[in-house]
Motif scaffolding. Sequence first.
Motif, short mmCIF file in Angstrom:
data_model
loop_
_atom_site.label_atom_id
_atom_site.label_comp_id
_atom_site.label_asym_id
_atom_site.label_seq_id
_atom_site.Cartn_x
_atom_site.Cartn_y
_atom_site.Cartn_z
N VAL A 20 3.79 9.61 10.33
CA VAL A 20 3.24 10.44 9.26
C VAL A 20 2.81 9.66 8.03
O VAL A 20 2.17 10.22 7.14
N CYS A 21 3.16 8.38 7.97
CA CYS A 21 2.88 7.61 6.74
C CYS A 21 1.36 7.57 6.48
O CYS A 21 0.60 7.09 7.31
N PRO A 22 0.92 8.07 5.32
CA PRO A 22 -0.53 8.08 5.05
C PRO A 22 -1.10 6.68 4.87
O PRO A 22 -2.31 6.51 4.91
N LYS A 23 -0.25 5.69 4.66
CA LYS A 23 -0.73 4.32 4.47
C LYS A 23 -0.42 3.44 5.69
O LYS A 23 -0.53 2.21 5.62
N SER A 24 -0.01 4.08 6.78
CA SER A 24 0.21 3.39 8.07
C SER A 24 1.16 2.19 7.93
O SER A 24 0.91 1.13 8.53
N ILE A 25 2.23 2.35 7.14
CA ILE A 25 3.25 1.29 7.06
C ILE A 25 3.95 1.25 8.42
O ILE A 25 4.34 2.29 8.96
N ARG A 26 4.10 0.05 8.98
CA ARG A 26 4.61 -0.08 10.35
C ARG A 26 6.14 -0.08 10.38
O ARG A 26 6.80 -0.57 9.46
N SER A 56 0.82 -1.22 0.00
CA SER A 56 0.00 0.00 0.00
C SER A 56 0.85 1.27 0.00
O SER A 56 0.32 2.37 -0.15
N CYS A 57 2.17 1.14 0.14
CA CYS A 57 3.06 2.32 0.07
C CYS A 57 2.88 3.01 -1.28
O CYS A 57 2.95 2.37 -2.32
N ILE A 58 2.64 4.32 -1.24
CA ILE A 58 2.39 5.07 -2.48
C ILE A 58 3.60 5.90 -2.91
O ILE A 58 3.49 6.72 -3.82
N GLY A 59 4.73 5.71 -2.22
CA GLY A 59 5.96 6.41 -2.63
C GLY A 59 5.88 7.92 -2.51
O GLY A 59 6.46 8.64 -3.32
N CYS A 60 5.18 8.39 -1.48
CA CYS A 60 4.98 9.84 -1.36
C CYS A 60 6.21 10.56 -0.81
O CYS A 60 6.43 11.73 -1.10
N GLY A 61 7.00 9.88 0.00
CA GLY A 61 8.21 10.49 0.56
C GLY A 61 8.00 11.18 1.89
O GLY A 61 8.92 11.81 2.43
N ALA A 62 6.80 11.08 2.48
CA ALA A 62 6.55 11.72 3.77
C ALA A 62 7.47 11.17 4.85
O ALA A 62 7.91 11.89 5.75
N CYS A 63 7.78 9.87 4.75
CA CYS A 63 8.66 9.22 5.74
C CYS A 63 10.03 9.90 5.73
O CYS A 63 10.63 10.12 6.80
N VAL A 64 10.52 10.25 4.55
CA VAL A 64 11.82 10.91 4.43
C VAL A 64 11.74 12.32 5.00
O VAL A 64 12.60 12.75 5.77
N MET A 97 14.17 4.49 4.78
CA MET A 97 14.12 3.06 5.12
C MET A 97 12.69 2.51 5.13
O MET A 97 12.47 1.35 4.79
N LEU A 98 11.71 3.32 5.52
CA LEU A 98 10.33 2.81 5.57
C LEU A 98 9.86 2.51 4.14
O LEU A 98 9.23 1.48 3.88
N PHE A 99 10.17 3.40 3.23
CA PHE A 99 9.81 3.22 1.82
C PHE A 99 10.48 1.96 1.25
O PHE A 99 9.82 1.09 0.67
#
Length: 257
Positions: free
Chosen positions: A223-229, A158-166, A175-177
Amino acid sequence: MKLTLHIWRQPTPQATGRMVTYPVDHIAPDMSFLELLDVLNESLIAKGEEPVAFDHDCREGICGSCAMMINGQAHGPERGATTCQLHMRSFRDGDEIYVEPWRAAAFPVLRDLVCDRTSFERVIQAGGYVAVNTGGTPDGNALPVPKPDAERAMDAASCIGCGACVAACPNASAMLFVAAKVGHLASLPQGRTERTERVVAMVSAHDREGFGHCTNIGECEAVCPKSIRLGTIALMNRDFIKASWSQRAEPVKNESA
Ligand code: SF4
Ligand code: FES
Protein backbone atom coordinates in the motif's frame (compact mmCIF):
# COMPACT_ATOMS: atom_id res chain seq x y z
CA MET A 1 -21.15 9.29 -11.92
CA LYS A 2 -23.59 8.41 -9.18
CA LEU A 3 -22.09 6.90 -6.05
CA THR A 4 -23.09 5.84 -2.55
CA LEU A 5 -20.58 6.81 0.14
CA HIS A 6 -20.46 5.18 3.55
CA ILE A 7 -18.29 7.42 5.73
CA TRP A 8 -17.07 7.03 9.32
CA ARG A 9 -18.46 9.89 11.42
CA GLN A 10 -17.12 10.48 14.93
CA PRO A 11 -17.50 13.97 16.41
CA THR A 12 -14.88 13.63 19.19
CA PRO A 13 -12.12 11.14 20.17
CA GLN A 14 -14.32 9.84 23.01
CA ALA A 15 -17.57 9.55 21.02
CA THR A 16 -18.77 6.26 19.56
CA GLY A 17 -18.41 6.54 15.80
CA ARG A 18 -20.65 5.07 13.11
CA MET A 19 -20.86 4.72 9.34
CA VAL A 20 -23.21 7.25 7.71
CA THR A 21 -24.49 6.82 4.15
CA TYR A 22 -24.42 9.72 1.65
CA PRO A 23 -25.61 9.42 -1.96
CA VAL A 24 -23.64 11.71 -4.34
CA ASP A 25 -24.38 12.56 -7.97
CA HIS A 26 -22.74 14.39 -10.92
CA ILE A 27 -19.23 13.22 -10.00
CA ALA A 28 -16.77 13.68 -12.87
CA PRO A 29 -14.39 10.73 -13.51
CA ASP A 30 -11.41 13.13 -13.54
CA MET A 31 -12.11 14.47 -10.05
CA SER A 32 -9.71 13.42 -7.32
CA PHE A 33 -11.04 11.53 -4.32
CA LEU A 34 -10.54 14.63 -2.15
CA GLU A 35 -12.57 16.68 -4.64
CA LEU A 36 -15.35 14.12 -4.24
CA LEU A 37 -15.25 14.80 -0.48
CA ASP A 38 -15.23 18.57 -1.20
CA VAL A 39 -18.42 18.19 -3.27
CA LEU A 40 -20.05 16.16 -0.51
CA ASN A 41 -19.02 18.72 2.13
CA GLU A 42 -20.40 21.63 0.13
CA SER A 43 -23.76 19.88 -0.07
CA LEU A 44 -23.67 19.07 3.67
CA ILE A 45 -22.86 22.71 4.53
CA ALA A 46 -25.69 23.91 2.26
CA LYS A 47 -28.07 21.67 4.21
CA GLY A 48 -26.76 23.00 7.55
CA GLU A 49 -25.04 19.70 8.45
CA GLU A 50 -21.50 19.16 9.76
CA PRO A 51 -18.99 18.57 6.92
CA VAL A 52 -16.81 15.45 7.01
CA ALA A 53 -13.42 16.24 8.63
CA PHE A 54 -10.41 14.93 6.69
CA ASP A 55 -6.72 15.83 6.56
CA HIS A 56 -5.16 17.27 3.40
CA ASP A 57 -2.54 19.81 2.44
CA CYS A 58 -0.47 19.55 -0.76
CA ARG A 59 -2.98 17.52 -2.82
CA GLU A 60 -0.11 16.29 -4.98
CA GLY A 61 1.30 13.28 -3.12
CA ILE A 62 3.99 15.07 -1.16
CA CYS A 63 2.82 15.85 2.39
CA GLY A 64 1.31 12.50 3.39
CA SER A 65 -1.63 14.00 5.24
CA CYS A 66 -4.57 12.64 3.18
CA ALA A 67 -4.77 9.47 5.25
CA MET A 68 -7.89 7.32 4.85
CA MET A 69 -9.01 3.76 4.17
CA ILE A 70 -11.06 3.43 1.00
CA ASN A 71 -12.95 0.16 0.60
CA GLY A 72 -10.56 -1.41 3.13
CA GLN A 73 -7.41 -0.30 1.30
CA ALA A 74 -5.05 2.38 2.60
CA HIS A 75 -5.19 5.25 0.02
CA GLY A 76 -7.65 3.22 -2.09
CA PRO A 77 -7.27 0.91 -5.06
CA GLU A 78 -4.55 2.72 -7.08
CA ARG A 79 -1.02 1.39 -6.52
CA GLY A 80 1.76 3.89 -5.74
CA ALA A 81 -0.69 6.76 -5.18
CA THR A 82 -1.97 8.77 -2.23
CA THR A 83 -5.67 9.51 -1.73
CA CYS A 84 -5.23 12.96 -3.29
CA GLN A 85 -3.76 11.29 -6.41
CA LEU A 86 -6.63 8.80 -6.66
CA HIS A 87 -9.16 9.69 -9.35
CA MET A 88 -12.81 8.79 -9.57
CA ARG A 89 -12.18 6.97 -12.86
CA SER A 90 -10.83 4.17 -10.64
CA PHE A 91 -14.47 3.54 -9.63
CA ARG A 92 -17.57 2.63 -11.61
CA ASP A 93 -20.86 4.44 -11.85
CA GLY A 94 -23.16 3.13 -9.11
CA ASP A 95 -20.34 1.94 -6.83
CA GLU A 96 -20.64 1.89 -3.05
CA ILE A 97 -17.50 3.26 -1.37
CA TYR A 98 -16.58 2.79 2.29
CA VAL A 99 -14.32 5.49 3.77
CA GLU A 100 -12.72 5.13 7.21
CA PRO A 101 -9.83 6.63 9.19
CA TRP A 102 -6.55 4.74 9.81
CA ARG A 103 -7.10 2.08 12.50
CA ALA A 104 -4.21 1.70 14.96
CA ALA A 105 -3.85 2.27 18.72
CA ALA A 106 -0.91 4.60 18.01
CA PHE A 107 -3.12 6.69 15.66
CA PRO A 108 -6.22 7.57 17.77
CA VAL A 109 -9.14 9.04 15.84
CA LEU A 110 -9.65 12.75 16.55
CA ARG A 111 -12.69 13.41 14.37
CA ASP A 112 -14.32 11.58 11.41
CA LEU A 113 -11.40 10.63 9.10
CA VAL A 114 -8.73 12.59 10.99
CA CYS A 115 -6.43 10.68 13.30
CA ASP A 116 -3.57 11.80 15.52
CA ARG A 117 -0.26 10.79 13.91
CA THR A 118 2.03 12.70 16.28
CA SER A 119 3.47 9.31 17.33
CA PHE A 120 5.41 9.48 14.04
CA GLU A 121 6.81 12.88 15.08
CA ARG A 122 8.05 11.41 18.36
CA VAL A 123 9.77 8.55 16.51
CA ILE A 124 11.55 11.13 14.31
CA GLN A 125 12.46 13.20 17.38
CA ALA A 126 14.18 10.10 18.83
CA GLY A 127 16.86 10.18 16.12
CA GLY A 128 15.65 10.86 12.58
CA TYR A 129 18.16 13.65 11.98
CA VAL A 130 21.89 14.38 11.85
CA ALA A 131 22.95 16.04 15.13
CA VAL A 132 26.65 16.48 14.37
CA ASN A 133 27.84 19.61 12.57
CA THR A 134 28.34 18.61 8.94
CA GLY A 135 29.31 22.12 7.80
CA GLY A 136 27.84 23.98 4.84
CA THR A 137 26.53 22.44 1.63
CA PRO A 138 29.51 20.54 0.19
CA ASP A 139 30.57 20.80 -3.43
CA GLY A 140 29.06 17.95 -5.42
CA ASN A 141 32.45 16.38 -6.08
CA ALA A 142 33.93 16.93 -2.61
CA LEU A 143 32.00 14.14 -0.91
CA PRO A 144 31.74 11.22 -3.32
CA VAL A 145 28.76 8.92 -2.65
CA PRO A 146 28.64 5.60 -4.52
CA LYS A 147 25.72 5.49 -6.95
CA PRO A 148 23.98 2.49 -5.26
CA ASP A 149 24.16 4.29 -1.88
CA ALA A 150 22.76 7.49 -3.38
CA GLU A 151 19.92 5.54 -5.03
CA ARG A 152 19.13 3.70 -1.79
CA ALA A 153 19.11 6.97 0.17
CA MET A 154 16.83 8.68 -2.39
CA ASP A 155 14.39 5.74 -2.42
CA ALA A 156 14.16 5.71 1.38
CA ALA A 157 13.91 9.51 1.57
CA SER A 158 10.76 9.44 -0.56
CA CYS A 159 8.73 8.26 2.48
CA ILE A 160 6.13 10.95 3.15
CA GLY A 161 5.12 9.73 6.63
CA CYS A 162 1.54 9.06 5.63
CA GLY A 163 1.04 6.05 7.92
CA ALA A 164 -0.57 3.79 5.29
CA CYS A 165 1.96 1.07 6.18
CA VAL A 166 0.67 1.09 9.78
CA ALA A 167 -2.99 1.15 8.74
CA ALA A 168 -2.55 -1.84 6.40
CA CYS A 169 -0.45 -3.96 8.77
CA PRO A 170 -2.37 -6.52 10.89
CA ASN A 171 0.14 -5.77 13.69
CA ALA A 172 -0.12 -1.98 13.19
CA SER A 173 3.65 -1.97 12.79
CA ALA A 174 5.44 1.17 11.64
CA MET A 175 8.62 -0.70 10.74
CA LEU A 176 8.50 0.37 7.07
CA PHE A 177 8.32 4.03 8.08
CA VAL A 178 11.13 3.71 10.67
CA ALA A 179 13.26 1.67 8.27
CA ALA A 180 12.86 4.33 5.56
CA LYS A 181 14.08 7.05 7.92
CA VAL A 182 16.93 4.93 9.34
CA GLY A 183 17.93 3.65 5.88
CA HIS A 184 17.96 7.10 4.32
CA LEU A 185 20.49 8.47 6.83
CA ALA A 186 22.51 5.24 7.14
CA SER A 187 23.17 5.28 3.37
CA LEU A 188 24.92 8.68 3.41
CA PRO A 189 28.29 9.67 4.90
CA GLN A 190 26.71 12.52 6.92
CA GLY A 191 24.38 10.08 8.69
CA ARG A 192 26.82 7.30 9.44
CA THR A 193 28.41 8.86 12.56
CA GLU A 194 25.23 8.32 14.60
CA ARG A 195 24.04 5.21 12.76
CA THR A 196 24.23 2.85 15.78
CA GLU A 197 22.59 5.16 18.33
CA ARG A 198 19.94 6.22 15.80
CA VAL A 199 18.62 2.76 14.97
CA VAL A 200 18.35 1.76 18.64
CA ALA A 201 16.69 5.06 19.63
CA MET A 202 14.17 5.05 16.78
CA VAL A 203 13.18 1.39 17.10
CA SER A 204 12.79 1.88 20.88
CA ALA A 205 10.58 4.96 20.28
CA HIS A 206 8.53 2.93 17.77
CA ASP A 207 7.90 0.26 20.42
CA ARG A 208 7.11 2.82 23.14
CA GLU A 209 4.44 4.42 20.93
CA GLY A 210 2.55 1.10 20.77
CA PHE A 211 3.24 0.09 17.17
CA GLY A 212 3.44 -3.68 16.68
CA HIS A 213 6.34 -5.77 15.46
CA CYS A 214 6.94 -6.66 11.81
CA THR A 215 6.09 -10.26 10.93
CA ASN A 216 6.97 -9.99 7.21
CA ILE A 217 3.38 -9.98 5.94
CA GLY A 218 4.17 -7.32 3.35
CA GLU A 219 0.90 -5.35 3.38
CA CYS A 220 2.94 -2.21 4.10
CA GLU A 221 4.91 -2.50 0.87
CA ALA A 222 1.71 -3.22 -1.09
CA VAL A 223 0.00 0.00 0.00
CA CYS A 224 2.97 2.36 0.32
CA PRO A 225 2.31 5.26 -2.09
CA LYS A 226 6.08 5.75 -2.47
CA SER A 227 6.82 2.05 -3.10
CA ILE A 228 9.25 1.72 -0.17
CA ARG A 229 10.50 -1.88 -0.34
CA LEU A 230 10.17 -4.49 2.41
CA GLY A 231 13.94 -5.06 2.11
CA THR A 232 14.41 -1.67 3.80
CA ILE A 233 13.20 -3.31 7.02
CA ALA A 234 15.74 -6.12 6.59
CA LEU A 235 18.55 -3.54 6.34
CA MET A 236 17.30 -1.79 9.47
CA ASN A 237 17.07 -5.10 11.36
CA ARG A 238 20.67 -5.85 10.38
CA ASP A 239 21.77 -2.48 11.76
CA PHE A 240 19.73 -3.02 14.92
CA ILE A 241 21.26 -6.47 15.57
CA LYS A 242 24.77 -5.13 14.95
CA ALA A 243 24.07 -2.24 17.35
CA SER A 244 22.80 -4.66 20.02
CA TRP A 245 25.92 -6.85 19.60
CA SER A 246 28.26 -3.87 19.85
CA GLN A 247 26.50 -2.73 23.04
CA ARG A 248 26.85 -6.24 24.52
CA ALA A 249 30.51 -6.33 23.51
CA GLU A 250 31.33 -3.20 25.58
CA PRO A 251 34.45 -4.04 27.64
CA VAL A 252 33.63 -4.73 31.32
CA LYS A 253 35.15 -2.03 33.50
CA ASN A 254 37.64 -3.27 36.06
CA GLU A 255 36.32 -1.71 39.29
CA SER A 256 39.53 -2.47 41.25
CA ALA A 257 41.76 -0.64 38.74
S1 SF4 B 1 6.77 3.90 4.39
FE1 SF4 B 1 5.28 4.37 2.75
S2 SF4 B 1 3.28 3.94 3.68
FE2 SF4 B 1 4.75 4.12 5.36
S3 SF4 B 1 4.70 6.25 6.03
FE3 SF4 B 1 6.34 6.12 4.48
S4 SF4 B 1 5.32 6.60 2.54
FE4 SF4 B 1 3.68 6.16 3.98
S1 FES C 1 -2.74 15.92 0.45
FE1 FES C 1 -0.53 15.82 0.51
S2 FES C 1 -0.11 13.75 -0.03
FE2 FES C 1 -2.26 13.91 -0.26
